[in-house]
Design an enzyme around this catalytic site. Structure first.
Site, PDB file in Angstrom:
ATOM      1  N   LEU A  78       4.043   0.295 -36.190  1.00  0.00           N
ATOM      2  CA  LEU A  78       3.828   1.444 -35.315  1.00  0.00           C
ATOM      3  C   LEU A  78       5.033   2.375 -35.271  1.00  0.00           C
ATOM      4  O   LEU A  78       4.888   3.564 -34.995  1.00  0.00           O
ATOM      5  CB  LEU A  78       3.478   0.979 -33.892  1.00  0.00           C
ATOM      6  CG  LEU A  78       2.096   0.355 -33.737  1.00  0.00           C
ATOM      7  CD1 LEU A  78       1.927  -0.214 -32.332  1.00  0.00           C
ATOM      8  CD2 LEU A  78       1.003   1.360 -34.051  1.00  0.00           C
ATOM      9  N   GLU A  86      -5.936 -12.934 -34.008  1.00  0.00           N
ATOM     10  CA  GLU A  86      -7.060 -13.287 -33.146  1.00  0.00           C
ATOM     11  C   GLU A  86      -7.418 -12.206 -32.143  1.00  0.00           C
ATOM     12  O   GLU A  86      -8.418 -12.326 -31.439  1.00  0.00           O
ATOM     13  CB  GLU A  86      -6.723 -14.581 -32.393  1.00  0.00           C
ATOM     14  CG  GLU A  86      -6.506 -15.760 -33.321  1.00  0.00           C
ATOM     15  CD  GLU A  86      -6.053 -17.003 -32.578  1.00  0.00           C
ATOM     16  OE1 GLU A  86      -5.900 -16.949 -31.340  1.00  0.00           O
ATOM     17  OE2 GLU A  86      -5.860 -18.034 -33.241  1.00  0.00           O
ATOM     18  N   HIS A 140      -5.275  -6.279 -31.509  1.00  0.00           N
ATOM     19  CA  HIS A 140      -3.996  -5.629 -31.812  1.00  0.00           C
ATOM     20  C   HIS A 140      -3.945  -5.187 -33.270  1.00  0.00           C
ATOM     21  O   HIS A 140      -3.380  -4.149 -33.593  1.00  0.00           O
ATOM     22  CB  HIS A 140      -2.836  -6.583 -31.491  1.00  0.00           C
ATOM     23  CG  HIS A 140      -1.484  -5.976 -31.657  1.00  0.00           C
ATOM     24  ND1 HIS A 140      -1.036  -4.926 -30.879  1.00  0.00           N
ATOM     25  CD2 HIS A 140      -0.472  -6.252 -32.512  1.00  0.00           C
ATOM     26  CE1 HIS A 140       0.186  -4.592 -31.251  1.00  0.00           C
ATOM     27  NE2 HIS A 140       0.550  -5.380 -32.250  1.00  0.00           N
TER      28      HIS A 140
END
Length: 181
Positions: free
Chosen positions: A58, A86, A89
């Site tokens: 990011l 999982e 994100h």
């Protein structure tokens, strides 16, 4: 039979090129392979490079934006790896880092995007490995091609100072101060 990717011939330059490699080394071994490929591609073109690391994918577009405003690089190579986990994100990091890089590119920055977005570590290893898919070199090659296009289309104009040639100047309508016949 596996598909064979087509790669453009290497970009060529009459003046040296300097690229900034911005890498998010979250997976150090994968990042190192991407960097190795990118450096080799840049050097093969006769170019030079600097390298900076940022905390994650990011931050890559932000670092490129800062470098563009405050330094003198011809182009940029964005490197990193995002492996699906999982949570959601993964989607956020993939989409937002890609969107940031794309927006910078649309502003005219020459960026090769080598941030891998993969399902698992095995996919990342194959894509990063210079002896396999060599996506670091691919990202550097993309940046170099964009620099070449930028130089081709950004050639100095024939006009004097800030004024374009008369045939380049197009005026719509008549200025308000000009009397009409």
């Amino acid at each position: 039979m596996a598909e064979k990717e087509y790669n453009l011939p290497p970009a060529t330059f009459d003046k040296p090129v300097k690229l900034l490699i911005v890498v998010a080394p979250f997976y150090r071994d994968i990042a190192d392979n991407l960097i190795t490929g990118a450096k080799a591609e840049i050097e093969a073109s006769g170019g030079t490079w600097d390298l900076v690391e940022v905390p994650g994918a990011l931050e890559v577009p932000t670092a490129i934006g800062i470098a563009n405003r405050l330094s003198n690089f011809d182009g940029f190579v964005a490197l990193g790896c995002v492996i699906r986990g999982e949570t959601t994100h993964y989607e956020t990091v993939c989409n937002d880092s890609s969107r940031g890089i794309t927006l910078l590119g649309l502003q005219g920055l020459c960026i090769g995007n080598g941030i891998l977005t993969v399902e698992n570590r095995a996919q990342a290893e194959v894509r990063a490995d210079p002896a396999e898919m060599n996506k670091g070199a691919g990202a550097a090659a993309a940046a170099l091609h964009l620099v070449a296009l930028s130089r081709k289309w950004g050639a100095p104009r024939k006009g004097v100072g800030f004024l374009p040639d008369a045939d380049e100047l197009k005026i719509a309508g008549t200025p308000k101060d000009t009397p009409t016949a």
